[in-house]
Design an enzyme around this catalytic site. Structure first.
Site, PDB file in Angstrom:
ATOM      1  N   SER A  16       1.282   0.515 -14.979  1.00 22.45           N
ATOM      2  CA  SER A  16       2.747   0.573 -15.117  1.00 22.45           C
ATOM      3  C   SER A  16       3.212   0.915 -16.536  1.00 22.45           C
ATOM      4  CB  SER A  16       3.382  -0.740 -14.640  1.00 22.45           C
ATOM      5  OG  SER A  16       3.159  -0.878 -13.261  1.00 22.45           O
TER       6      SER A  16
ATOM      7  N   LYS B 226       4.982 -12.904  -7.712  1.00 21.37           N
ATOM      8  CA  LYS B 226       5.959 -12.176  -6.883  1.00 21.37           C
ATOM      9  C   LYS B 226       6.797 -13.105  -6.009  1.00 21.37           C
ATOM     10  CE  LYS B 226       3.741  -7.680  -6.360  1.00 21.37           C
ATOM     11  NZ  LYS B 226       3.357  -6.655  -5.393  1.00 21.37           N
TER      12      LYS B 226
ATOM     13  N   GLY C 253      -5.223  -5.585   7.090  1.00 17.50           N
ATOM     14  CA  GLY C 253      -4.940  -6.531   6.013  1.00 17.50           C
ATOM     15  C   GLY C 253      -3.640  -7.274   6.269  1.00 17.50           C
TER      16      GLY C 253
ATOM     17  N   ASP D 204       8.308  -1.799  -3.404  1.00 14.47           N
ATOM     18  CA  ASP D 204       7.149  -1.351  -2.613  1.00 14.47           C
ATOM     19  C   ASP D 204       7.607  -0.764  -1.274  1.00 14.47           C
ATOM     20  OD1 ASP D 204       5.165  -1.935  -4.423  1.00 14.47           O
ATOM     21  OD2 ASP D 204       4.713  -3.906  -3.587  1.00 14.47           O
TER      22      ASP D 204
ATOM     23  N   ASN E 103       9.072  -7.481  -6.793  1.00 18.02           N
ATOM     24  CA  ASN E 103       8.203  -6.759  -7.745  1.00 18.02           C
ATOM     25  C   ASN E 103       9.010  -6.126  -8.880  1.00 18.02           C
ATOM     26  OD1 ASN E 103       9.307  -4.443  -6.579  1.00 18.02           O
ATOM     27  ND2 ASN E 103       7.373  -3.342  -6.554  1.00 18.02           N
TER      28      ASN E 103
HETATM   29  P1  NAP Z   1      -3.842  -9.404  -1.366  1.00 16.81           P
HETATM   30  O1  NAP Z   1      -2.531 -10.099  -1.303  1.00 16.81           O
HETATM   31  O2  NAP Z   1      -4.996 -10.034  -2.064  1.00 16.81           O
HETATM   32  O3  NAP Z   1      -4.264  -9.074   0.161  1.00 16.81           O
HETATM   33  C1  NAP Z   1      -5.441  -8.385   0.468  1.00 16.81           C
HETATM   34  C2  NAP Z   1      -5.648  -8.371   1.984  1.00 16.81           C
HETATM   35  O4  NAP Z   1      -6.846  -7.641   2.242  1.00 16.81           O
HETATM   36  C3  NAP Z   1      -5.830  -9.753   2.584  1.00 16.81           C
HETATM   37  O5  NAP Z   1      -5.333  -9.757   3.895  1.00 16.81           O
HETATM   38  C4  NAP Z   1      -7.359  -9.892   2.585  1.00 16.81           C
HETATM   39  O6  NAP Z   1      -7.836 -10.769   3.571  1.00 16.81           O
HETATM   40  C5  NAP Z   1      -7.744  -8.473   2.969  1.00 16.81           C
HETATM   41  N1  NAP Z   1      -9.118  -8.182   2.583  1.00 16.81           N
HETATM   42  C6  NAP Z   1      -9.636  -8.195   1.334  1.00 16.81           C
HETATM   43  N2  NAP Z   1     -10.930  -7.828   1.383  1.00 16.81           N
HETATM   44  C7  NAP Z   1     -11.228  -7.609   2.681  1.00 16.81           C
HETATM   45  C8  NAP Z   1     -12.410  -7.224   3.373  1.00 16.81           C
HETATM   46  N3  NAP Z   1     -13.565  -6.993   2.724  1.00 16.81           N
HETATM   47  N4  NAP Z   1     -12.342  -7.066   4.712  1.00 16.81           N
HETATM   48  C9  NAP Z   1     -11.185  -7.292   5.377  1.00 16.81           C
HETATM   49  N5  NAP Z   1     -10.041  -7.678   4.778  1.00 16.81           N
HETATM   50  C10 NAP Z   1     -10.065  -7.818   3.448  1.00 16.81           C
HETATM   51  O7  NAP Z   1      -3.701  -7.976  -2.056  1.00 16.81           O
HETATM   52  P2  NAP Z   1      -2.414  -7.005  -1.978  1.00 16.81           P
HETATM   53  O8  NAP Z   1      -1.530  -7.294  -3.125  1.00 16.81           O
HETATM   54  O9  NAP Z   1      -1.891  -7.078  -0.599  1.00 16.81           O
HETATM   55  O10 NAP Z   1      -3.084  -5.579  -2.273  1.00 16.81           O
HETATM   56  C11 NAP Z   1      -3.901  -4.917  -1.316  1.00 16.81           C
HETATM   57  C12 NAP Z   1      -4.258  -3.526  -1.837  1.00 16.81           C
HETATM   58  O11 NAP Z   1      -3.081  -2.718  -1.872  1.00 16.81           O
HETATM   59  C13 NAP Z   1      -4.822  -3.488  -3.262  1.00 16.81           C
HETATM   60  O12 NAP Z   1      -5.850  -2.535  -3.326  1.00 16.81           O
HETATM   61  C14 NAP Z   1      -3.652  -3.053  -4.102  1.00 16.81           C
HETATM   62  O13 NAP Z   1      -4.070  -2.360  -5.284  1.00 16.81           O
HETATM   63  C15 NAP Z   1      -2.976  -2.098  -3.137  1.00 16.81           C
HETATM   64  N6  NAP Z   1      -1.549  -1.884  -3.440  1.00 16.81           N
HETATM   65  C16 NAP Z   1      -1.169  -0.619  -3.723  1.00 16.81           C
HETATM   66  C17 NAP Z   1       0.151  -0.373  -3.998  1.00 16.81           C
HETATM   67  C18 NAP Z   1       0.574   1.026  -4.297  1.00 16.81           C
HETATM   68  O14 NAP Z   1       1.657   1.226  -4.867  1.00 16.81           O
HETATM   69  N7  NAP Z   1      -0.215   2.015  -3.920  1.00 16.81           N
HETATM   70  C19 NAP Z   1       1.111  -1.421  -3.986  1.00 16.81           C
HETATM   71  C20 NAP Z   1       0.672  -2.716  -3.682  1.00 16.81           C
HETATM   72  C21 NAP Z   1      -0.681  -2.942  -3.411  1.00 16.81           C
HETATM   73  P3  NAP Z   1      -7.905 -12.368   3.301  1.00 16.81           P
HETATM   74  O15 NAP Z   1      -6.514 -12.862   3.550  1.00 16.81           O
HETATM   75  O16 NAP Z   1      -8.911 -12.820   4.279  1.00 16.81           O
HETATM   76  O17 NAP Z   1      -8.355 -12.528   1.866  1.00 16.81           O
END
Ligand code: NAP
Length: 297
Positions: A28, A77, A142, A118, A98
């Site tokens: 950012s 958040k 997810g 987002d 955010n």
């Molecule tokens: P988070 O709150 O930690 O949630 C991650 C989710 O993925 C949870 O449901 C987790 O399950 C699941 N997960 C993690 N590892 C897994 C695996 N090996 N197999 C199956 N499920 C799995 O993270 P988040 O903030 O939602 O972010 C998720 C992703 O989105 C990240 O890579 C982040 O960088 C990306 N993102 C991108 C943007 C963008 O602007 N492009 C914006 C926001 C986020 P559990 O609940 O079981 O742990």
């Protein structure tokens, strides 16, 4: 006028700050400072590591010091909701902020407004595809913070006939379904475990990866390595933005699917925040060029 090569910090410069823990990995500062520099805007973007208990003090600082705004990331958040004066409907519905806009009136009174950009960033590349997405079947992999913004955005924008959440931890998906029941007017939400998701993925018009699986340095991982489940006519959207071309996207494209990368959303959510703070449009090409050396693949 040629773009400036660096930001000039003056007595009038208005700071914007990322509040999170950790923040050192964040793109950012580069995104927003590139915009400020190229457009010669009198702002600077900083990143501050704010431990969990210190968030109220950090927010008091925003008010006292004349900040233009802030971004908020893990783990703050949700906690930010209680610390702002107003929330946009998106932020309220998702239960996470955010972006904070610090509005200062003529008398110097500060109002903090919380938003969740987002939603707009995620939807931006999908809106041109609305004809095929409206009322369609969809899958979200997810059930974390990003998945909440995605599921809310999909329910409210496209009213899917079925929206399947594939969750490793079922309770997180169930809590989301409960929170979003009022937006699920077609009773589209269903929750499945990972090994039950294949039929929904095969039928889906849109598959979204909202897990970190495939993210640098684990670039050989895919949240859905069963490539035979992808086909032409499908849209596969990966929120992971580093690398830009994840294994999931490469394999889905090889099977004829349309793919959307997470960099598009990253820049889209930043552009919405930038517009809130400055009233200007983020210079996306300059931002993309600045990010390029930092991205894998
Ligand atoms: P988070 O709150 O930690 O949630 C991650 C989710 O993925 C949870 O449901 C987790 O399950 C699941 N997960 C993690 N590892 C897994 C695996 N090996 N197999 C199956 N499920 C799995 O993270 P988040 O903030 O939602 O972010 C998720 C992703 O989105 C990240 O890579 C982040 O960088 C990306 N993102 C991108 C943007 C963008 O602007 N492009 C914006 C926001 C986020 P559990 O609940 O079981 O742990």
């Amino acid at each position: 006028m040629k773009p400036a090569t660096e930001i000039a910090i003056r007595a009038t410069t208005r700071p914007v700050v990322l509040l999170g823990d950790p923040v050192a990995h964040s793109f950012s500062p580069l995104i927003h400072n590139t915009g400020f520099r190229v457009q010669r805007l009198d702002y600077v973007y900083l990143a501050c590591r704010v431990p969990r208990g210190a968030l109220p003090d950090a927010v008091a600082g925003l008010r006292a010091l004349g900040f233009a705004g802030a971004n908020v990331t893990i783990p703050h958040k949700e906690a930010m909701l209680a610390l702002v004066d107003q929330c946009t409907p998106h932020a309220q519905a998702i239960g996470a902020i955010n972006t904070v806009i610090c509005h200062i009136d003529a008398q110097g009174a500060v109002t903090l407004i919380g938003d969740n950009t987002d939603v707009i960033g995620f939807l931006e590349p999908l809106r041109p595809l609305a004809d095929c997405l409206t009322g369609a079947e969809m899958v979200v992999l997810g059930a974390g913070g990003a998945a909440r913004a995605v599921v809310y955005a999909l329910l409210t924008e496209f009213r899917p006939s079925r929206l399947t959440i594939a969750a490793r931890t079922r309770a997180r998906a169930e809590a989301m379904a409960t929170d979003f029941a009022i937006y699920d007017t077609r009773q589209a939400l269903q929750i499945v475990s990972w090994n039950e998701a294949a039929p929904a993925i095969r039928r889906a018009c849109l598959v979204v990866n909202a897990t970190p699986v495939g993210m640098h340095p684990h670039v050989e991982a895919s949240p859905w390595p069963h490539v035979e489940d992808f086909s032409p006519g499908q849209i596969v959207y990966d929120l992971v933005y580093n690398p830009v071309q994840t294994r999931l996207l490469r394999e889905a494209a090889d099977r004829g699917a349309t793919t959307i990368d997470g960099l598009t959303m990253l820049i889209g959510q930043a552009a919405a925040a930038y517009q809130h703070w400055t009233g200007h449009t983020l210079p996306r090409q300059a931002v993309q060029a600045a990010l390029q050396p930092l991205l894998q693949g």
